[in-house]
Design an enzyme around this catalytic site. Structure first.
Site, PDB file in Angstrom:
ATOM      1  N   GLY A 169       0.839  -1.192   0.000  1.00 16.25           N
ATOM      2  CA  GLY A 169       0.000   0.000   0.000  1.00 16.25           C
ATOM      3  C   GLY A 169       0.876   1.245   0.000  1.00 16.25           C
ATOM      4  N   ASP A 170       0.236   2.407  -0.122  1.00 15.75           N
ATOM      5  CA  ASP A 170       0.939   3.698  -0.092  1.00 15.75           C
ATOM      6  C   ASP A 170       1.977   3.829  -1.201  1.00 15.75           C
ATOM      7  OD1 ASP A 170      -0.468   4.178   2.333  1.00 15.75           O
ATOM      8  OD2 ASP A 170       1.045   2.993   3.380  1.00 15.75           O
ATOM      9  N   GLY A 217       1.552   5.418  -3.891  1.00 21.62           N
ATOM     10  CA  GLY A 217       1.334   6.654  -4.655  1.00 21.62           C
ATOM     11  C   GLY A 217       0.233   6.455  -5.685  1.00 21.62           C
ATOM     12  N   LYS A 218      -0.771   5.666  -5.310  1.00 25.22           N
ATOM     13  CA  LYS A 218      -1.884   5.400  -6.231  1.00 25.22           C
ATOM     14  C   LYS A 218      -2.691   6.656  -6.527  1.00 25.22           C
ATOM     15  CE  LYS A 218      -3.489   1.832  -3.680  1.00 25.22           C
ATOM     16  NZ  LYS A 218      -2.371   1.414  -2.852  1.00 25.22           N
ATOM     17  N   GLY A 219      -2.787   7.558  -5.515  1.00 28.08           N
ATOM     18  CA  GLY A 219      -3.650   8.737  -5.637  1.00 28.08           C
ATOM     19  C   GLY A 219      -3.447   9.510  -6.924  1.00 28.08           C
ATOM     20  N   LYS A 220      -2.203   9.885  -7.194  1.00 28.61           N
ATOM     21  CA  LYS A 220      -1.922  10.698  -8.383  1.00 28.61           C
ATOM     22  C   LYS A 220      -2.291   9.939  -9.666  1.00 28.61           C
ATOM     23  CE  LYS A 220       1.880  11.993 -11.282  1.00 28.61           C
ATOM     24  NZ  LYS A 220       3.265  12.379 -11.466  1.00 28.61           N
ATOM     25  N   GLY A 230      -6.281   5.449   2.076  1.00 30.35           N
ATOM     26  CA  GLY A 230      -6.082   6.890   2.145  1.00 30.35           C
ATOM     27  C   GLY A 230      -5.539   7.387   0.820  1.00 30.35           C
ATOM     28  N   HIS A 231      -6.358   8.115   0.079  1.00 28.95           N
ATOM     29  CA  HIS A 231      -5.910   8.654  -1.206  1.00 28.95           C
ATOM     30  C   HIS A 231      -5.931  10.180  -1.135  1.00 28.95           C
ATOM     31  CE1 HIS A 231      -6.984   4.823  -3.703  1.00 28.95           C
ATOM     32  NE2 HIS A 231      -6.029   4.634  -2.829  1.00 28.95           N
ATOM     33  N   THR A 232      -4.806  10.772  -1.448  1.00 32.63           N
ATOM     34  CA  THR A 232      -4.751  12.228  -1.473  1.00 32.63           C
ATOM     35  C   THR A 232      -4.757  12.674  -2.922  1.00 32.63           C
ATOM     36  OG1 THR A 232      -3.439  12.166   0.537  1.00 32.63           O
ATOM     37  CG2 THR A 232      -3.424  14.239  -0.685  1.00 32.63           C
ATOM     38  N   GLN A 286      -5.043  -0.465  -0.652  1.00 31.41           N
ATOM     39  CA  GLN A 286      -3.951  -1.233  -0.032  1.00 31.41           C
ATOM     40  C   GLN A 286      -3.016  -1.797  -1.113  1.00 31.41           C
ATOM     41  OE1 GLN A 286      -7.384  -2.288   1.327  1.00 31.41           O
ATOM     42  NE2 GLN A 286      -7.093  -0.402   2.423  1.00 31.41           N
ATOM     43  N   THR A 315      -4.433  -7.158   5.524  1.00 34.07           N
ATOM     44  CA  THR A 315      -5.784  -6.647   5.712  1.00 34.07           C
ATOM     45  C   THR A 315      -6.733  -7.826   5.486  1.00 34.07           C
ATOM     46  OG1 THR A 315      -7.287  -4.821   5.204  1.00 34.07           O
ATOM     47  CG2 THR A 315      -6.117  -5.818   3.316  1.00 34.07           C
ATOM     48  N   THR A 351      -1.653   8.274   5.567  1.00 38.56           N
ATOM     49  CA  THR A 351      -2.710   9.252   5.304  1.00 38.56           C
ATOM     50  C   THR A 351      -3.861   9.091   6.297  1.00 38.56           C
ATOM     51  OG1 THR A 351      -2.197   8.741   3.015  1.00 38.56           O
ATOM     52  CG2 THR A 351      -4.006  10.251   3.367  1.00 38.56           C
ATOM     53  N   ARG A 375       0.618   7.426  11.036  1.00 34.93           N
ATOM     54  CA  ARG A 375       1.773   6.666  11.546  1.00 34.93           C
ATOM     55  C   ARG A 375       2.968   6.786  10.608  1.00 34.93           C
ATOM     56  NH1 ARG A 375      -0.673   0.791  12.338  1.00 34.93           N
ATOM     57  NH2 ARG A 375      -1.789   1.415  10.479  1.00 34.93           N
TER      58      ARG A 375
END
Ligand code: IMP
Length: 429
Positions: free
Chosen positions: A12-13, A15-18, A40-42, A223, A238, A298, A302
């Site tokens: 996970g994390d 950088g899927k958001g962009k 968490g997607h920014t 994830q 998860t 996000t 943590r």
């Protein structure tokens, strides 16, 4: 017309958001098919920053956004996330948003159980996001979940509540907690029901219609493959299947609809929560990766654990998820290192492994075998073509591609949408 399924190929994390934001802007429908508000997607659109946990990324641009049956849905979180986005000027209505009526609900009792278990587990804890995800999926497969469609029949819920409460009351008693307050639960559900029901429908039907009309569908995974309940670092995973195959079962479309499977891969490795991590760096280099990459969760804030790129893990994720091509992200975080390392295999009890073993103890004990490469002194940040990249950075990308046996479809070189080197357009190929 091609569809695209986006999945994370690490923990996970990635950088899927962009990437999802870019693809969502060209899709006709965006579908979440697993997980819940643990994601968490920014998204950065113009000068606005949107933080999404549950809603599909298409919602920000008004694209038809669908929460599929594979998601576990916290109705109160849904309301607050929608209200927050509306406060930022996003328009959300029954035209552009739908929730599968067969989605299981996350209830306050799931959040309670998640927290109680984690607190009791001490150093053996999973490090969950504390949002009740695992307990909600347990009740789904245990056939005692309350689903979105039940919200329209709350006066006929007694038998289901008996089953659900019998299970939870026994567990709660074990933790010294009072039984579930059924009257309070029903009252809370009655209050939230109309809000959720306005969006509820058999989304498989809506998707069938959309597909028939030749629309482009983007399946938005959450994830990463290494957190998959079957294929991940069990039990430090998860509770959903995060692999691309879930796009079909978690939305109600057949396997042929997945289209181009785009695996999002970070140029190094990070992980939040507990569990094995062969290339983890507990030193200054790890610290430096974390600082440069702003590696903080996000959802929970943590600090993420950081380490070198693990080609064995990513090769395995790509194989398991049938990845067509990868998007390599955050390459710029490696800028300026004198040398960079890639894990190409493991040592375990005198043997060399070219895969990540299934047993938790083996996963914890493997020692990474590294290949060291010369780093690059120039910057890759903001590069938009191969010509903008230092020669050594290109060599690094080529070596990654070779080792994971999967082609690079695009390279992302900053959070800005335009800072991308496009090799192969997932929607076109
Ligand atoms: P859960 O999904 O809250 O049950 O957490 C189980 C594990 O998955 C923990 O290690 C979490 O840190 C991890 N996890 C869950 N969602 C995400 C995510 O969106 N990004 C990264 N890790 C996650």
């Amino acid at each position: 017309m091609a569809n695209v399924t986006v999945i994370g190929a690490q923990w996970g994390d990635e950088g899927k958001g962009k990437i999802v934001d870019w693809l969502a802007s060209r899709a006709d429908a965006v579908v979440r098919f697993q997980g819940g508000h643990n994601a968490g997607h920014t998204l950065v659109v113009g000068n606005q920053v949107y933080k999404l946990s549950l809603l599909p990324s298409g919602i920000v641009t008004g694209t038809l956004s669908i929460i599929g049956n594979g998601v576990v849905l916290d109705p109160w979180h849904l309301k607050s996330e929608i209200e927050k986005l509306e406060g930022q000027g996003v328009v959300i209505n029954t035209e552009n948003f739908a929730v599968a009526d067969n989605c299981p609900l996350i209830l306050p009792l799931h959040r309670d159980l998640d927290g109680l278990r984690e607190a009791a587990a001490g150093s053996g804890k999973i490090g969950t996001t504390g949002r009740g995800i695992g307990p909600a999926y347990e009740d789904k497969v245990g056939r005692r979940a309350i689903r979105v469609c039940d919200l329209a029949h709350l006066d006929a819920l007694d038998a289901q509540l008996d089953r659900l409460c019998a299970h939870h009351d026994a567990l709660r008693a074990g933790f010294g907690q009072p039984a579930v307050d059924r009257a309070a639960l029903i009252a809370e559900l009655k209050e939230i029901a109309p809000f959720v029901l306005q969006y509820a429908q058999p989304v498989w039907k809506r998707l069938k219609k959309v597909r028939k009309a030749g629309a482009r569908i983007l399946f938005e995974g959450a994830q990463g493959v290494l957190l998959d309940v079957d294929h991940g670092t069990y039990p430090f995973v998860t509770s959903s299947n995060t692999v691309s195959g879930t796009a079909a079962s978690g939305s109600g479309l057949g396997p042929s609809s997945a289209g181009f499977v785009l695996g999002i891969v970070k140029a190094y490795t990070t992980r939040v929560g507990s569990g094995p991590f062969p290339t983890e760096l507990d030193d200054e280099t790890g610290q430096c990766l974390g600082e440069r990459g702003h590696e903080f969760g996000t959802v929970t804030g943590r600090k993420r654990r950081c380490g070198w790129f693990d080609a064995v893990l990513v090769r395995q994720s790509c194989a398991i998820s049938g990845v067509t091509g990868i998007a390599l992200t955050k390459l710029d975080v490696l800028d300026g290192f004198e040398t960079v390392k890639i894990c190409t295999g493991y040592r375990l009890g005198g043997k060399i492994l070219d895969y990540f073993p299934s047993h938790a103890a083996d996963q914890a004990n493997v020692e990474p075998i590294y290949e060291e490469m010369e780093g690059w002194s120039g910057t890759t940040a903001g590069a938009r073509s191969w010509a903008d990249l230092p020669a050594q950075a290109i060599k690094y990308i080529q070596r990654v591609q070779e080792l994971i046996e999967t082609p690079v479809a695009l390279v992302s070189t900053s959070p800005e949408r335009e800072d991308t080197i496009l090799v192969r357009d997932p929607f076109v190929d």
